[in-house]
Design an enzyme around this catalytic site. Structure first.
Site, PDB file in Angstrom:
ATOM      1  N   CYS A 412     -30.667  -7.187  -1.553  1.00  0.00           N
ATOM      2  CA  CYS A 412     -31.447  -5.966  -1.736  1.00  0.00           C
ATOM      3  C   CYS A 412     -30.864  -4.820  -0.911  1.00  0.00           C
ATOM      4  O   CYS A 412     -29.907  -4.185  -1.336  1.00  0.00           O
ATOM      5  CB  CYS A 412     -32.924  -6.226  -1.420  1.00  0.00           C
ATOM      6  SG  CYS A 412     -33.978  -5.043  -2.271  1.00  0.00           S
ATOM      7  N   HIS A 535     -34.117 -10.377  -4.789  1.00  0.00           N
ATOM      8  CA  HIS A 535     -34.398 -11.251  -3.645  1.00  0.00           C
ATOM      9  C   HIS A 535     -34.302 -12.703  -4.114  1.00  0.00           C
ATOM     10  O   HIS A 535     -35.330 -13.361  -4.315  1.00  0.00           O
ATOM     11  CB  HIS A 535     -35.802 -10.974  -3.093  1.00  0.00           C
ATOM     12  CG  HIS A 535     -35.892  -9.691  -2.343  1.00  0.00           C
ATOM     13  ND1 HIS A 535     -35.466  -9.550  -1.043  1.00  0.00           N
ATOM     14  CD2 HIS A 535     -36.335  -8.478  -2.726  1.00  0.00           C
ATOM     15  CE1 HIS A 535     -35.656  -8.314  -0.642  1.00  0.00           C
ATOM     16  NE2 HIS A 535     -36.179  -7.634  -1.639  1.00  0.00           N
ATOM     17  N   GLU A 537     -33.721 -15.246  -2.581  1.00  0.00           N
ATOM     18  CA  GLU A 537     -34.291 -16.201  -1.609  1.00  0.00           C
ATOM     19  C   GLU A 537     -35.693 -16.653  -2.010  1.00  0.00           C
ATOM     20  O   GLU A 537     -36.118 -17.743  -1.635  1.00  0.00           O
ATOM     21  CB  GLU A 537     -34.302 -15.603  -0.197  1.00  0.00           C
ATOM     22  CG  GLU A 537     -35.227 -14.412   0.033  1.00  0.00           C
ATOM     23  CD  GLU A 537     -34.606 -13.062  -0.273  1.00  0.00           C
ATOM     24  OE1 GLU A 537     -33.643 -13.004  -1.058  1.00  0.00           O
ATOM     25  OE2 GLU A 537     -35.104 -12.039   0.250  1.00  0.00           O
TER      26      GLU A 537
HETATM   27  N1  GLN Z   1     -35.311  -0.003   1.169  1.00  0.00           N
HETATM   28  C1  GLN Z   1     -34.626  -0.378  -0.022  1.00  0.00           C
HETATM   29  C2  GLN Z   1     -35.367   0.067  -1.268  1.00  0.00           C
HETATM   30  O1  GLN Z   1     -36.548   0.354  -1.198  1.00  0.00           O
HETATM   31  C3  GLN Z   1     -34.394  -1.869  -0.064  1.00  0.00           C
HETATM   32  C4  GLN Z   1     -35.644  -2.646  -0.194  1.00  0.00           C
HETATM   33  C5  GLN Z   1     -35.491  -4.080   0.192  1.00  0.00           C
HETATM   34  O2  GLN Z   1     -34.532  -4.474   0.854  1.00  0.00           O
HETATM   35  N2  GLN Z   1     -36.449  -4.896  -0.188  1.00  0.00           N
HETATM   36  O3  GLN Z   1     -34.816   0.125  -2.332  1.00  0.00           O
END
Ligand code: GLN
Length: 578
Positions: A412, A535, A537
């Protein structure tokens, strides 16, 4: 009696009962196990509940867990992971407590918003209903209305998920103000469902003060008394303790709690949480719970053996690798719980134990060299994150991974940082960055279209499962072994489409996309350099490790201590098991 109560659905003004019963609900068709904690929080109620769920499921029962959180937050999306631990995301986009992650991992199935309830959600439901006139003519009260809505929620879950057993984990500790009405709802549930349909489990803590040199049960006894004072007699007491429960302490707990000895068990600290299901079977408590609920279970030796195979690989690894994880929340391991589990699952599938070196990226920003800070790691993960702190250090870590050919997995935010690093140092776009982090001449990461002008913070990110199309011939397509995958998302920003050409011309491969948004990237020629906007994970399971983590750990196994990584073909050979 129970059938009679069900008839009182709270339709008339002078009824004291307010018991909601969704269409198709039949008393006795679903049983309930309610798990309540006492003495201290963080005693392992979640792991116990998930393990019990797994053991019951292995006996052929359909188990639906429900976690209740006393917070007034409507969901966990607005909680601080530094204080509360990771925000887990379900496929339907629900942002919830990390315990739901344990349920998904132990039960090996996807859960939904029906499996998570907070005070905030209950009160929102009640107040919305009141405004719609749903309680017209009545003074809306905690008892029976709020408690009745909770019972209605549980019964809906039972019907919708066709549960044989609904496993309710009550967050917090008995005696907390914020969950007291929920405990009252559980008392009423037992009254409404009738004898043999609800089993209360008290997970308590046995202290071992160093000064006394022995186990002490007084606090646990008082915890049970507190529960009894709230009208709940536990059927089972689980004594968490650092070392195996002494027989005389067990007897004391039994006498003082009115719970037969066979239903008081110890649960000492284990090397791995995945050992708990076998411990429960061995203690015989699974059979006791079936007896209490008048249930029978089928032979569970096949799934139990499969699970034990995984556990023994976790406990007896043949290799050791070290992964550097950067992060703002490095002091709280819980903020990255699912990543640690995913590494453990992938490691076990490759007979490796993965230990983690936490990288405080602000040290790099203050002048430490990435070569020194990252010395000895076999691979680097930049996990999800929000906000500016430490981001320049993260970008330096990505650069180190790219240039030194150290396996890299960007999750992410780590995907977004990989794009910024490549834009700066390969495409020559000085100062390229995400607009989340402030002004930049090259906004290579920018707000998603739907995020512009959004005033609401809670629940407003792009959330939940999406189908991702994978590029034919890419490394990720080979790892996944399919052309589309479903991954979970939680983000506000994306790769700015205006920069895609510039990035790809210089060799960055966007190898997966969904809804026109870049979701995966890789660097052909690098031993393992993969980033994903998702994600992954959250989808890793003990017996089904996630392909990206397996690919990453396999690549790490081919990296020597100096950080030198093997060639990509060698990595593929490891993945193929050669
Ligand atoms: N801050 C980034 C976004 O909002 C990544 C978010 C995250 O890592 N879950 O896109």
């Amino acid at each position: 009696m129970a059938e009679m109560l069900q008839g009182f659905a709270g339709t008339s003004d002078d009824q004291e009962f307010y018991l909601l019963s969704p269409p198709g609900y039949k008393i006795g068709a679903t049983k309930y196990v309610v798990v309540l904690g006492s003495v201290i929080s963080g005693v392992g109620k979640g792991i116990f509940s998930a393990s019990l769920g797994k053991v019951l499921q292995d006996k052929g029962l359909a188990v639906s867990p429900l976690k209740f959180d006393g917070y007034l937050n409507v969901d966990a999306g607005t909680l601080n992971p530094y204080r509360h631990g990771e925000v887990f995301v379900l496929d339907d986009g629900t942002e919830c407590d990390m315990d739901l992650g344990n349920y998904e991992r132990f039960l090996q199935k996807n859960l939904s918003r029906e499996n998570y309830l907070t005070s905030g959600k209950i009160f929102t439901m009640v107040l919305d209903k009141e405004r719609r006139g749903g309680y017209l003519g009545k003074d809306v009260q905690f008892v029976p209305h709020v408690t009745g809505e909770i019972i209605g929620f549980l019964r809906e879950l039972a019907v919708k998920q066709r549960a044989d057993v609904v496993l309710v984990e009550v967050g917090g500790t008995v005696g907390d103000v914020e969950n007291s009405y929920f405990i009252e709802a559980m008392r009423e549930l037992a009254y409404a469902e009738g004898e043999g349909n609800v089993c209360f489990v008290n997970v308590t803590y046995i202290m071992e003060p160093p000064s006394t040199g022995e186990q002490k049960s007084k606090a646990a006894q008082l915890g049970v008394k507190r529960l009894q004072g709230q009208g709940i007699q536990p059927h089972v007491v689980v004594c968490r303790c650092p070392t195996p429960l002494e027989q005389k302490v067990r007897e004391k707990v039994s006498v003082h709690s009115n719970v037969p000895l066979a239903r008081v068990i110890g649960l000492e600290d284990k090397r791995s949480i995945y050992e708990v299901p076998a411990h429960l079977r061995k203690s015989g408590i699974d059979q006791e719970i079936l007896r209490i609920l008048h249930l029978t279970g089928k032979d569970d030796s096949v799934p139990a053996k499969q699970w034990e195979g995984f556990v023994s690989r976790v406990l007896q690894p043949k290799h050791e690798i070290v992964v550097g994880i950067t992060g703002k929340y490095t002091k709280v391991k819980d903020s990255y719980a699912s990543i640690l589990h995913a590494l453990e699952h992938a490691g076990a599938s490759l007979d490796a134990h993965v230990s983690v070196k936490w990288i405080e990226t602000t040290e790099i920003e203050q002048g430490a060299s990435p070569d020194d800070v990252l010395a000895g790691v076999h691979g680097i993960i930049v996990p999800g994150g929000f906000g500016k702190r430490g981001t320049e250090g993260k970008i330096a870590c990505v650069r180190h991974a790219r240039e030194r050919r150290v396996p890299y997995l960007g999750l992410c935010f780590g995907f977004q940082m990989a794009v910024a690093e490549f834009a700066r140092n390969v495409c020559g776009l000085q100062g390229a960055n995400s607009t989340e982090l402030g002004e930049t001449p090259h906004p290579v990461i920018d707000l998603l279209p739907e995020q512009h002008g959004l005033a609401k913070v809670g629940g407003s990110m792009r959330l939940g499962g999406r189908e991702v199309k994978l590029r034919a011939g890419s490394l990720v397509q080979k790892l996944y072994g399919s052309s589309t995958v479903r991954e979970r998302f939680r983000h506000r920003y994306e790769v700015n489409p205006a920069y895609i050409d510039a990035l790809t011309q210089k060799g960055l491969l966007f190898s997966g996309e969904a809804e026109g948004i870049m979701k995966l990237l890789e660097l052909p020629g690098h031993p393992f350099f993969v980033g994903t906007q998702a994600h992954p994970e959250f989808r890793s399971r003990p017996l089904e490790p996630h392909p990206l983590f397996v690919g990453f750990v396999a690549a790490c196994q081919k990296t020597d201590k100096s950080g030198r990584a093997a060639g990509r073909d060698e990595v593929r050979a490891v993945q193929a098991g050669d």
